[in-house]
Every structure is written in structure tokens, then in C-alpha cells.
Design an enzyme around this catalytic site. Sequence first.
Site, short mmCIF file in Angstrom:
data_model
loop_
_atom_site.label_atom_id
_atom_site.label_comp_id
_atom_site.label_asym_id
_atom_site.label_seq_id
_atom_site.Cartn_x
_atom_site.Cartn_y
_atom_site.Cartn_z
N ASP A 200 13.97 2.39 -1.39
CA ASP A 200 15.37 2.72 -1.64
C ASP A 200 16.10 2.99 -0.32
O ASP A 200 15.57 3.66 0.58
CB ASP A 200 15.43 3.96 -2.54
N GLU A 268 -4.18 -2.09 5.47
CA GLU A 268 -5.48 -1.42 5.41
C GLU A 268 -6.13 -1.56 4.04
O GLU A 268 -7.36 -1.54 3.92
CB GLU A 268 -5.32 0.08 5.70
#
Length: 531
Positions: A200, A268
Site C-alpha cells: 500500500d 530467501e
Amino acid sequence: MSWWQHAVVYQVYVRSFADADGDGVGDLPGITSRLPYLRDLGVDALWITPFYTSPQKDHGYDVADYEDVDPLFGSLADADALLARAHELGLRVIVDLVPNHTSDQHVWFQEALASPPGSEARSRYLFREGKGRGGSKPPNNWLSVFGGPAWTQVEDGQWYLHLFDSSQPDLNWRNLEVGDMFEGVLRFWLDRGVDGFRVDVAHGLYKEESLRDQKRPKEATRAPGEVPRDDSTDETRSMVERVLRDEPMWEQPEVHDVYRRWRRVLEEYGEPERIAVAEAWTQTAESMAQFVRPDELHQAFNFGWLGTDWSAHDFAQVINSSIAALASAHASPPTWVLSNHDVIRHPSRYGGGPVGLARARAATLTMLALPGSAYLYQGEELGLEQVDVPPEARQDPSWFRTGEPGRDGCRVPLPWSGGAPPYGFGPGDGQPWIPQPDDWAGLTVEAQDGDEASTLEFYRRALAARREHFRDADEACVAESRRNVLVVRRGGLTVVLNAGKRSVAMPDGEVVVSSGPVGDRLPANTAVWLR
């Protein structure tokens, strides 16, 4: 090709999708119960608006705890169940992340209010001394997107910045604690199995460090970053197009370091690939592309398409400029979107009634043929228009700050079945949190299911055709306009949209799918795929 590079993502506005407990407000178990509907519709993923602990001043975009579920929507166990069921059905789940501001009920802001000026607690937000005698005036001239000044004064005389509602204080991203906290939030939800994040206000995290005044032409009455409303004058629109606005509160270069850090975190986690998509209201396609360079976020909403008028020429221009801007930045393919929870639904933007719906279907069919990902907003597959919500039922904070209707009209809960409100939205008999119109019986999922002329069945056909013809298609795309006709060529198919007022001769080719009835001629406000 990665899943997100060609996905169709369905936006779920959690309060208005489905209500499982009968309180009139949508919730996580309600979403879970309707996941088979989304699978059968033909989408690849869903994006869920914020369901975190919140006082709900801005319906979840004022977060008090980023690592828990608001009891209004369920529990962490409900979130886990939703993720598990979605993955069983082959659906990815993207959750909303709100990093520009917190709720004023967040523990950090409560600590800041209880601490003196200059304290470490206040440094997590943007507190400043005021101007004028005794610091009685705001520190600068910035305006809130929701109307009025972007500053509120606290009891000891300092002011804090809020680019949105006063209950949403902006964070100070120059404080290292803020970045560390949000990395923890990312990992919390990634560990629970989410497939990505919608970010956002992705362009707003950093402000110019000086917090200087904004230079605003006298004619410009909109708040910085505000989406143009229907009442924007031609003069204002043309002025905005000619000159880039001075916006010291948006698009600062430091924000890109945040997203490089996030990209490393996402990578990751490896397979299945996790992503982030930016809600970045940038001024140009080129600046939008900066957010999706190879080491930053995966996608950014392409609001140029959403903001384009009903014009073959303008459609061609935004398609070609978007693709070119992203290619020049070596970025991911574009995204395309026509409606969301912050803007007027596109059937209404295109004129409303039968003409607006025909145009909306034609624009959607064209959008689904373009390279990259498409984002749909809940209810557009039912042909829902903007609702004129009665003043006494409006709940958007911008309504209370400005007296303008705000965004409630695109957030009315979905009609699922039956002939009267709440149309199967929940087990109760009363109206939901925003009242539904009395004339929606013909628009419910139940009423449209199996009706080949319905908008719901059109969406199902269009999404199935996209999956069949464009899933592995070459990204190369050429768009051009001829008078009032848009022609797009991609992957061996030709897409033709008639944006004029009269029918035109149907081009040669076999019809794959169309947005409305076609014959020897292509009617006005209609699109078709040909091979």
C-alpha cells in the site's frame, strides 16, 4: 515463465466478499467458503485487503498489529485455514501490507504520545514543531489525500504528519527500527505460507528530509497524490499532464533501497516463488517502472490503463508506453487493472447502464489479451456498477473529512443469491455493513450462473480463453488505433475493440471470444479475439 508474470489476480475486499458469522461484515472464513467459486471463475490468485488488528477507522488500512488478525475477521487459525484451502485449490494468496503509516492505536504511536518531543519513541514517526506564533500553524502546507491539512497537533504543541486520515500517522522510514520491524512482518507472513504482498502507498514511504512546502499552482486544488475525481476540470487535467507536479511527499529515491531489501527477503524463501506488487501512483510510466527493476519489487499496478478514457487512441498509447517503459528499465511485464476498492467501478466510469457495461466488458476482454498480469476487482465479473450510497450509510473517512461521497460506492458487499438483501452475503437477514441496492436480484452469482449472456459467464469464457491462448504466448505485443478502432496483435491472435459509435466491418478470422454478440460487423463498444 514465473507464475506471477501471467497471472490473473482477483482482489478480495475482505469486508464485502462473504460473511460467515452473520454480523454483516465479511471475514476470513467467508472467503474460505467461496474459494471454489474463484477457482471455477478461472483466476490464479487472490489479493486480500488488510485483515490485521485495527480500530477500522479506514477499514483495515489503519493497522494496530501487523502480526495478528482482527477479531472482526477471524483469527490466525482462520488465516492459516484460508491459506491451506487456497493452496489445495491451486490458488495463490497475496496479502496487503501497509508500510507508510500505522494506526494511532499502534503501540509505537501510543508510546510516542506518552513520550516528550525529541524522544526515540517520537522519532519513529514524523513529529515536528509548528510554524507561526507559538507553533500554532502546521509545519508545512501539505494536504491530506483525504482532505484538509496533513498535520495534527498534539497536546504538547508538536504536530505529526498523516498523508491520509489523522488516525493514520506516517512512519519515519529514516529510523532504522521501522525497516527492521517490517522485515519481521514480511517473515511472519511468509513463514505462514503467503505467496506475496500488495504494498500500500508504495511510493510514499520516504518524504524529502527537509519536509519543505509543496509548490502548488493556484489552479491545482487536489491533494498531493490524490486520484482525479469525476469533477476534475479539463483545465486542471491538462495542467497536470503538461507539468510534473512538485511532490516532496512522494516518489523519493530512498524508497528503492527498501524494496531491494525486501526483494532479498522474498528470494530467501525460494520455491514457491514469493512476490510483492507496488501500489505506486507515479506521475509517469517511466517512474512506475523504477519500482520493478530486476532487484526491486516484482510488479507495480499500471494505473495508466485504469485512468484512460474510452478512446481507441488513448488505449493504444497507454499499452505501448507501458510496455516500452518497463522494457527500458529491464523490468517485469506490465500489470493491467480497470477497477479496485479506491476508484469508481469501470462500468460507471464508462457511462453506466447498458453502454457502460458493454464498454466495461470490451475493455476487460482487451486487457486480458495483453502481456503481463491482470488484476480484477471483486464484483466486476457480475457487472456491478458504482452504488450511490445514502449519506447516512457512508463510512469512508474521506467522506467525513471532505463531505464528498468517497469510496463506499465501490465497496458494497457482493450479491451471491436470492431476491433481496443481503443476497446470500451472510446467514443473517438484514442489510450488511454498507446497504445493498434493492434491484440486484438479477446480478447475483446464482442468477447469472449458466446464463450465457450474463457478465459472469462472459468472464468465465474470457479467462478460459486467456489461459488457453496466452498462458505461454510471446510477450511481444503491438497496439495501434485506426479512427475509433483499437487493434492489438499478440501470440497469433488479433484483438479488435470498436470504441466508436457505429459498427465496423468484422476483420477476417475465426472468433475465439467476444465481449458481446457479433456477426458480419463488429458493433460499437464491443471487442473480439480473432485467429
